[in-house]
Design an enzyme around this catalytic site. Structure first.
Site, short mmCIF file in Angstrom:
data_model
loop_
_atom_site.label_atom_id
_atom_site.label_comp_id
_atom_site.label_asym_id
_atom_site.label_seq_id
_atom_site.Cartn_x
_atom_site.Cartn_y
_atom_site.Cartn_z
N THR A 27 -8.09 1.27 -7.67
CA THR A 27 -8.13 0.25 -8.72
C THR A 27 -7.77 -1.08 -8.08
O THR A 27 -7.31 -1.13 -6.93
CB THR A 27 -7.14 0.56 -9.86
OG1 THR A 27 -5.80 0.47 -9.35
CG2 THR A 27 -7.37 1.94 -10.47
N ILE A 82 0.12 2.58 -2.49
CA ILE A 82 0.43 1.18 -2.82
C ILE A 82 -0.57 0.28 -2.08
O ILE A 82 -0.71 0.37 -0.86
CB ILE A 82 1.89 0.84 -2.40
CG1 ILE A 82 2.87 1.78 -3.13
CG2 ILE A 82 2.20 -0.62 -2.69
CD1 ILE A 82 4.28 1.78 -2.53
N LYS A 83 -1.24 -0.55 -2.87
CA LYS A 83 -2.31 -1.38 -2.29
C LYS A 83 -1.78 -2.79 -2.08
O LYS A 83 -1.28 -3.42 -3.02
CB LYS A 83 -3.48 -1.38 -3.27
CG LYS A 83 -4.85 -1.55 -2.65
CD LYS A 83 -5.90 -1.27 -3.72
CE LYS A 83 -7.27 -1.65 -3.29
NZ LYS A 83 -8.22 -1.57 -4.39
N VAL A 84 -1.88 -3.26 -0.85
CA VAL A 84 -1.44 -4.62 -0.54
C VAL A 84 -2.58 -5.37 0.16
O VAL A 84 -3.41 -4.73 0.82
CB VAL A 84 -0.17 -4.63 0.38
CG1 VAL A 84 1.00 -3.93 -0.30
CG2 VAL A 84 -0.46 -4.00 1.74
#
Ligand code: E4P
Length: 217
Positions: A27, A82-84
């Site tokens: 997402t 965790i998207k960074v």
């Protein structure tokens, strides 16, 4: 190649999941906006539906903020990645979160050097954006191939997650190159099943079958 679905639409995820087509979900803030739902509600629901990694994106622009947001998102499910973003601050956050044992997906990657840095920072996934490069007349698949070659040269464990996939052809090309994962909108995955000769052949078989006057059941 693993299939991730690039959407926050839980009905679409559920349909593809029932077919065994969902190894994970990605997402981003735009997809959360499109869903019209609260990020925590929708991410928790998806993480409960799909055993594989579910990427949830941070929105802070400093490493400290990304880490805090990432840890908050991680509370929504053990399978949260965790998207960074691939900024210097994002790499710092990636290193800290990865060292602490969290899955990190480094997103918005547009160059091989960026992908090299993400691997050094311990990313679980690197997300090169194929379609957005194609949009500006740069071959996005060439980037996937470059990263594959570089990661294989040094046996980096970071998985190449081909992102911004727009067409069924992108899926074929990503698989041929050896991307570990491709994340695609549900429609693209459905279009992979389509072939005009299949439709034409099926019609011919059904027409001939009707002429036999027989029934199987
Ligand atoms: C990847 O993780 C992103 O969510 C996505 O693939 C971006 O795709 P787009 O360029 O079609 O928005």
């Amino acid at each position: 190649m693993k299939f991730f679905v690039d959407t926050a639409d839980t009905a679409a995820i559920s349909e593809l999941h029932d077919l065994g087509m969902v190894d994970g979900v990605t997402t981003n803030p735009s997809l959360i906006h499109k869903s019209g739902r609260d990020i925590k509600d929708v991410i928790a629901e998806i993480a409960g539906m799909v055993p594989g990694p579910v990427s949830a994106e941070t929105v802070a622009t400093d490493a400290k903020g990304m880490i805090a947001e990432g840890l908050e998102l991680k509370k929504l499910g053990e399978n949260i990645a965790i998207k960074v973003p691939l900024t210097w601050e994002g790499l710092k956050a990636c290193k800290t979160l990865s060292d602490d044992g969290h899955m990190v997906n480094v997103t918005l990657c547009f160059s091989a050097n960026q992908a090299l840095l993400a691997a050094k920072a311990g990313a679980s996934f690197i997300s090169p954006f194929v379609g957005r490069l194609d949009d500006i007349n740069i071959d996005g698949m060439e980037l996937i191939a470059d990263i594959r070659a570089i990661y294989d040269n040094y046996d980096f464990k970071t998985e190449i997650l081909a992102a911004s996939i727009r067409t069924a052809n992108h899926m074929t090309e990503a698989a041929k190159i050896g991307a570990d994962v491709a994340t695609a909108p549900p429609d693209v995955i459905r279009k992979m099943a389509a072939h005009p000769l299949t439709d034409k052949g099926l019609k011919a078989f059904l027409d001939d079958w009707a002429k036999t006057g027989q029934k199987i059941l």
